[in-house]
Design an enzyme around this catalytic site. Structure first.
Site: not given
Length: 332
Positions: A17, A43, A134, A162, A190
């Site tokens: 992403i 990261d 998430n 969404d 979500h």
């Protein structure tokens, strides 16, 4: 006079992403064609991941974006968050086979507690934080709870993906241009409990439900399609959404910073406190929002039918359950 560079941090920046998102940020598509950026790419502090991150850096350099005024690659969140004006949190602990939701929440509580505390101390106090990893809504709530110096309205979670999925499917069904479809809504989490609502959507200015004229399609096909679209993409690609997720992140940040057009609202998961729809306070819940002057406002006064109330309550209940589990973990 040239604008001062905006410091934009991406967590999980070496992932797919991040790779899809960076061109949006660097080209001016997200924050405007005259807005320079400094990128802070974070990261995991693992050799292979940091090597991949350096590869991303090389590609940004080779793309010669005039708006890019600096790149920092790091495995240290304190360095990445320092002075950040916007933080896009892609990184989260992924759900693994056999993992219970409470175990996933426990892993992510640790991550977002630490990152919230660091944001609280080193980021700009006007920082805008978008959580994508998430469970995004609850991860966002944890980070916000652990960053009391940053206003709660500066935290949001991504439901624009969404929202865009809903607009896209509605346009296909109506055989209409995307720009002619407006004001679909994603309510709640979500997750697969989200409620994609077209009761206030329009197609060429006409009520979408009148244009479609097919209630069975709406309840039996459209709603499950949007709720499960992410899983369908994983099943097809064997990878999660990246291209469309990057577009949605860019849309979300663009509208939050630069504003929504008159008459148009978008879906954003934001702090629910004080909302007029009966949703419990202190959740990160997706509402229809407009944006102006760098601030979001929940659209009030929309009529909510009994079917919608039931769907909105179900996703609220899931968020309350996630919140309660997370707050217990944080207290432990």
């Amino acid at each position: 006079m040239a604008k001062a560079p905006m410091t934009v941090c991406i967590t999980g920046a070496a992932g797919q992403i991040g790779y899809a998102l960076i061109p949006h940020l660097c080209s001016g598509k997200t924050f405007g064609p005259d807005q320079p950026v400094k990128l802070h790419l974070l990261d995991l502090d693992i050799e292979g991941v940091q090597t991949a991150l350096q590869g991303v850096r090389m590609e940004i350099e080779d793309a010669t974006y005039p708006l890019v005024k600096g790149i920092v690659c790091t495995g240290d969140a304190k360095v990445a968050f320092a002075g950040a004006d916007a933080v896009i949190m892609l990184g989260a602990f992924p759900r693994k086979d056999g993992m219970e939701r409470k175990d996933l929440l426990a892993k992510n509580c640790g991550i977002f507690k630490e990152q919230g505390e660091l944001l609280n101390t080193v980021a700009s106090k006007s920082v805008k934080v978008l959580v994508v990893g998430n469970p995004a809504n609850t991860n966002c709530l944890i980070a916000s709870t652990c960053a009391p110096n940053i206003p709660k309205e500066n935290f949001s979670a991504l439901t624009r993906l969404d929202h865009n999925r809903a607009i896209g499917q509605l346009a296909i069904k109506a055989d209409a241009a995307l720009e002619d479809v407006m004001n679909g809504i994603i309510w709640g989490n979500h997750s697969s409990t989200q409620y994609p609502d077209i009761n206030h959507a329009t197609v060429k200015g006409k009520p979408a439900k009148e244009v479609i004229g097919d209630e069975a399609w709406y309840t039996g096909e459209f709603i499950p399609c949007i709720q499960k679209r992410g899983a369908a993409i994983i099943a097809a690609r064997k990878l999660s959404s990246a291209l469309s997720a990057a577009q949605a992140i860019s849309d979300h940040m663009h509208d939050w910073v630069l504003g929504t057009p008159p008459g148009k609202y978008v879906s954003m998961a934001v702090n629910s406190t004080g909302n007029k729809y009966g949703v419990a306070d202190d959740l990160i819940y997706s509402f229809p929002c407009t944006c102006s002057g760098g601030k979001w406002t929940i659209v009030d006064g929309l009529a909510i039918d009994d079917f919608s109330k039931e769907k909105m309550k179900a996703t609220e209940n899931e968020l309350l359950e996630e919140k309660n589990m997370s707050m217990e973990i944080l207290k432990a």
